[in-house]
Design an enzyme around this catalytic site. Sequence first.
Site, PDB file in Angstrom:
ATOM      1  N   LYS A 179       0.907  -1.315  -0.051  1.00  0.00           N
ATOM      2  CA  LYS A 179       0.097   0.081   0.073  1.00  0.00           C
ATOM      3  C   LYS A 179       0.997   1.176  -0.169  1.00  0.00           C
ATOM      4  O   LYS A 179       1.922   1.254   0.441  1.00  0.00           O
ATOM      5  CB  LYS A 179      -0.850   0.078   1.088  1.00  0.00           C
ATOM      6  CG  LYS A 179      -1.952  -1.106   1.123  1.00  0.00           C
ATOM      7  CD  LYS A 179      -3.106  -0.628   0.022  1.00  0.00           C
ATOM      8  CE  LYS A 179      -4.222  -1.984  -0.143  1.00  0.00           C
ATOM      9  NZ  LYS A 179      -4.949  -1.942   1.071  1.00  0.00           N
ATOM     10  N   ARG A 203      -4.186 -10.218   3.684  1.00  0.00           N
ATOM     11  CA  ARG A 203      -4.382 -10.290   2.101  1.00  0.00           C
ATOM     12  C   ARG A 203      -3.310  -9.744   1.757  1.00  0.00           C
ATOM     13  O   ARG A 203      -3.093  -8.401   1.916  1.00  0.00           O
ATOM     14  CB  ARG A 203      -5.719  -9.593   1.895  1.00  0.00           C
ATOM     15  CG  ARG A 203      -6.055  -9.477   0.283  1.00  0.00           C
ATOM     16  CD  ARG A 203      -7.381  -8.685  -0.050  1.00  0.00           C
ATOM     17  NE  ARG A 203      -7.765  -8.863  -1.404  1.00  0.00           N
ATOM     18  CZ  ARG A 203      -7.093  -8.075  -2.354  1.00  0.00           C
ATOM     19  NH1 ARG A 203      -6.569  -6.879  -1.966  1.00  0.00           N
ATOM     20  NH2 ARG A 203      -7.656  -8.298  -3.449  1.00  0.00           N
TER      21      ARG A 203
END
Length: 318
Positions: free
Chosen positions: A252, A286
């Site tokens: 991210k 995830r």
Amino acid sequence: MATQREVGEAGGEAPALGAAETGAPGPRVDRLRLGEHVLPLGRRTYVMGVLNVTPDSFSDGGQYLDAGAAVARGLEMAAEGADLIDVGGESTRPGAAPVSEAEELRRVVPVIRRLAREARVPISIDTYKARVAEAAVDAGARFLNDISAALFDPGMAPLAARSGLPVVVMHMLGEPRTMQQDPWYEDVVREVGAFFEERIQALERAGVRREQMILDPGLGFGKRFEDNLRLLGELGRFGSFGLPLLVGPSRKSFLGRILGTPPLDRVEGTLAAVVVAVLQGADMVRVHDVRAVDRARRVVDALVRPGDPWTSGEEATP
């Protein structure tokens, strides 16, 4: 599940969410039922491998757009230690344009059908469209990963209720095209907790059982840099809902801001975030880099989960 102590700004113990602030939680869910698969909770952390069958995902767009390449990568992730494979046919990166239902179906259904036959792990469908999710379930998917918490499509909650499959309740501010346009929170942890409570109640009214739900704070989905860090650092506060926690820190942008690296060069940052999430009580992570994360979670689980599920009874060679 390890008990986590959170420290507030004044130095005292931070309050948990759920009971005092947002209504009494139900008893702790101890397993997820994914059709023929059962995942016991609290004994280990599960790894969900990301499989983007898209041309424009933020870190691996185009790599697995071909169905054969996608299936090969899914099987590879299963061999690397993935406990689930999450197949998505529409990018949900900030600013991403929507994909038609027909195109999304064309991308994901053949891949899910083959992986459901060939992989030994359950397959998840990453979509907010009920018809895509239903076709995926018909093809063999056994987990519903909806970034909208069943808000974008009124058919998603009834589908979850009918299927009895796990459904993700993820927090997002706005929608993918607009979510990073000046997001703002007074207290991100408290506001995400209030969102969870509202969605849990709405899904229960729609016939979805509480034990089907998985909470995801939505790192990177309408969050500022500091919001992502706080949600990750205080993830344990959401444990008072009694529901399993899913976290998706993989590659991210908040990790890129810390490291100063592009998405494909954030594996160490992802590992650090995964370790923090597990220590805070995450039940599932995830990720893209399955092999590395699988190894890291084994070590952390051996330290914080009762019974050390990774121990085989034989001494490892130094």
